[in-house]
Enzyme design. Structure first.
Site, PDB file in Angstrom:
ATOM      1  N   TYR A  33      -5.821  -0.902 -10.344  1.00 50.06           N
ATOM      2  CA  TYR A  33      -6.658  -1.275 -11.488  1.00 50.06           C
ATOM      3  C   TYR A  33      -7.853  -2.084 -11.023  1.00 50.06           C
ATOM      4  O   TYR A  33      -7.920  -2.523  -9.860  1.00 50.06           O
ATOM      5  CB  TYR A  33      -5.845  -2.046 -12.525  1.00 50.06           C
ATOM      6  CG  TYR A  33      -5.518  -3.484 -12.164  1.00 50.06           C
ATOM      7  CD1 TYR A  33      -4.567  -3.786 -11.194  1.00 50.06           C
ATOM      8  CD2 TYR A  33      -6.164  -4.547 -12.781  1.00 50.06           C
ATOM      9  CE1 TYR A  33      -4.270  -5.102 -10.865  1.00 50.06           C
ATOM     10  CE2 TYR A  33      -5.870  -5.872 -12.460  1.00 50.06           C
ATOM     11  CZ  TYR A  33      -4.925  -6.133 -11.506  1.00 50.06           C
ATOM     12  OH  TYR A  33      -4.634  -7.434 -11.171  1.00 50.06           O
ATOM     13  N   ARG A  52     -14.207  -1.435  -4.435  1.00 48.74           N
ATOM     14  CA  ARG A  52     -12.836  -1.877  -4.143  1.00 48.74           C
ATOM     15  C   ARG A  52     -11.821  -0.904  -4.744  1.00 48.74           C
ATOM     16  O   ARG A  52     -10.774  -0.629  -4.149  1.00 48.74           O
ATOM     17  CB  ARG A  52     -12.607  -3.298  -4.678  1.00 48.74           C
ATOM     18  CG  ARG A  52     -11.236  -3.854  -4.268  1.00 48.74           C
ATOM     19  CD  ARG A  52     -11.051  -5.299  -4.674  1.00 48.74           C
ATOM     20  NE  ARG A  52     -11.117  -5.452  -6.115  1.00 48.74           N
ATOM     21  CZ  ARG A  52     -11.159  -6.626  -6.739  1.00 48.74           C
ATOM     22  NH1 ARG A  52     -11.162  -7.753  -6.035  1.00 48.74           N
ATOM     23  NH2 ARG A  52     -11.223  -6.694  -8.045  1.00 48.74           N
ATOM     24  N   ARG A 100      10.808  12.084 -11.974  1.00 47.83           N
ATOM     25  CA  ARG A 100      11.012  10.890 -11.151  1.00 47.83           C
ATOM     26  C   ARG A 100      11.528  11.246  -9.765  1.00 47.83           C
ATOM     27  O   ARG A 100      12.583  11.874  -9.623  1.00 47.83           O
ATOM     28  CB  ARG A 100      11.986   9.924 -11.846  1.00 47.83           C
ATOM     29  CG  ARG A 100      12.130   8.602 -11.098  1.00 47.83           C
ATOM     30  CD  ARG A 100      12.973   7.589 -11.861  1.00 47.83           C
ATOM     31  NE  ARG A 100      13.020   6.313 -11.148  1.00 47.83           N
ATOM     32  CZ  ARG A 100      13.883   6.035 -10.163  1.00 47.83           C
ATOM     33  NH1 ARG A 100      14.782   6.928  -9.792  1.00 47.83           N
ATOM     34  NH2 ARG A 100      13.839   4.858  -9.551  1.00 47.83           N
ATOM     35  N   LYS A 147      -5.258  -3.495  -4.989  1.00 44.52           N
ATOM     36  CA  LYS A 147      -5.149  -4.047  -6.351  1.00 44.52           C
ATOM     37  C   LYS A 147      -4.238  -3.143  -7.184  1.00 44.52           C
ATOM     38  O   LYS A 147      -4.704  -2.345  -7.999  1.00 44.52           O
ATOM     39  CB  LYS A 147      -6.544  -4.185  -6.969  1.00 44.52           C
ATOM     40  CG  LYS A 147      -6.596  -5.112  -8.176  1.00 44.52           C
ATOM     41  CD  LYS A 147      -8.018  -5.537  -8.454  1.00 44.52           C
ATOM     42  CE  LYS A 147      -8.185  -6.292  -9.769  1.00 44.52           C
ATOM     43  NZ  LYS A 147      -7.482  -7.562  -9.824  1.00 44.52           N
ATOM     44  N   GLU A 179      -3.187 -17.509  -2.757  1.00 44.13           N
ATOM     45  CA  GLU A 179      -4.180 -17.407  -3.828  1.00 44.13           C
ATOM     46  C   GLU A 179      -3.518 -17.773  -5.146  1.00 44.13           C
ATOM     47  O   GLU A 179      -2.334 -18.100  -5.187  1.00 44.13           O
ATOM     48  CB  GLU A 179      -4.782 -15.996  -3.880  1.00 44.13           C
ATOM     49  CG  GLU A 179      -3.758 -14.893  -4.059  1.00 44.13           C
ATOM     50  CD  GLU A 179      -4.331 -13.486  -3.902  1.00 44.13           C
ATOM     51  OE1 GLU A 179      -5.508 -13.260  -4.210  1.00 44.13           O
ATOM     52  OE2 GLU A 179      -3.557 -12.600  -3.487  1.00 44.13           O
TER      53      GLU A 179
END
Ligand code: PDD
Length: 284
Positions: A33, A52, A100, A147, A179
């Site tokens: 995301y 990114r 799955r 991310k 962070e």
């Protein structure tokens, strides 16, 4: 008022937006995301966010359903349809829906979802008073530079902070701060040096971080990109965080230790003002 959201080619009222229960984002957190902020109805540093996004996709061998120009067109359409002047545009790409199986599916179509969130980022009372953080162990995986939507550890960290009466959490690994739960962490030493952890797979390479370090160089604020301990942070003259959704946010307390004067310090306030100015000037 219902938002209009984007799901795989369609603009829909949010209550009608649907994703398959077999979507690998849902089953495996197999998705990435980006969050771009919006000021005055325009996107802040969006090209860097899309760059990114491309890197996250390539690290996971995933493809995007749209090119960058088409993604920007959807972001702008959502901003217009939702009359968004200030807030964020969220974008999520998953590997798509497939029965799955741990192995990557050979022929799934990637899925793209985007929506807006209205939010006062500039006129945020938290920025005037500064926030309190607590430290928590960093229990995340080892590819924090990607991310991904695998955000449960970060969500647990944020909730632990709220349960403790604080605003956010700083994550600590091997005695050193990595962070914040959803932001990069900094201190300003008593010698006036802005310190933030160096880039590696251990942290997300923040787009706001890059902009703030550029501004610091321009302002001749000395910068050190290195890890720092909680003890060093408790003794710092200032602390702060950066992210697309908070810009530059002063931190005035860590684990109950008041930082500096206990109020937002001059370096944090200066960087916040400079960042907002630059973001407004260059928003697209
Ligand atoms: N979070 N570190 C982590 C773990 C983050 O999740 C984020 C962003 C950042 C700051 O990156 P940037 O400056 O590019 O926003 C650092 C977003 C805002 C979120 O998850 O909502």
């Amino acid at each position: 008022m219902s938002r209009t959201v984007y799901v795989n080619g369609d603009y829909l009222p949010e209550a009608e937006a649907r994703i398959s229960v077999f979507d690998r984002g849902f089953l495996f957190a197999d998705g990435i995301y980006e969050v771009s902020s919006v000021l005055d109805g325009r996107l802040v540093d969006n090209a860097a966010h899309l760059m990114r996004m491309r890197r996250s996709l390539s690290e996971l061998n995933m493809r995007a359903p749209l090119g960058d120009a088409d993604i920007v067109a959807v972001q702008q359409e959502l901003i217009a349809r939702n009359a968004l002047t200030e807030g964020v545009v969220y974008l999520q790409i998953t590997r798509g829906a497939a029965d799955r199986d741990f192995a990557f599916p050979a022929d799934a179509e990637p899925s793209l979802v985007m929506f807006t969130q209205a939010r006062a980022i500039v006129d945020n009372p938290a920025a005037r008073r500064g926030i309190a953080v607590i430290s928590v162990p960093d229990i995340r995986w080892q590819r924090r530079d990607i991310k991904t939507v695998g955000l449960l550890a970060s969500s647990m960290a944020k909730q632990a902070a709220l349960d403790a009466g604080a605003d956010d959490a700083w994550m600590v690994e091997n005695g050193l701060v990595t962070e914040g739960s959803s932001n990069n962490a900094y201190i300003v030493t008593t010698g006036g040096v802005l310190v933030t952890r160096h880039l590696s797979n251990e942290i997300l390479h923040g787009i706001t971080r890059a902009a703030v370090l550029r501004l610091s160089h321009e302002e001749q604020i000395p910068v050190e990109e290195r890890a720092f301990s909680l003890e060093e942070a408790y003794a710092a003259s200032e602390a702060l965080i950066t992210s697309a959704s908070s810009f530059v946010m002063p931190v005035v307390s860590i684990d109950g230790h008041s930082i500096g004067t206990g109020e937002p310090g001059p370096v944090s306030r200066k960087l916040r003002a400079l960042y907002i100015d630059t973001a407004r000037k260059h928003a697209t």
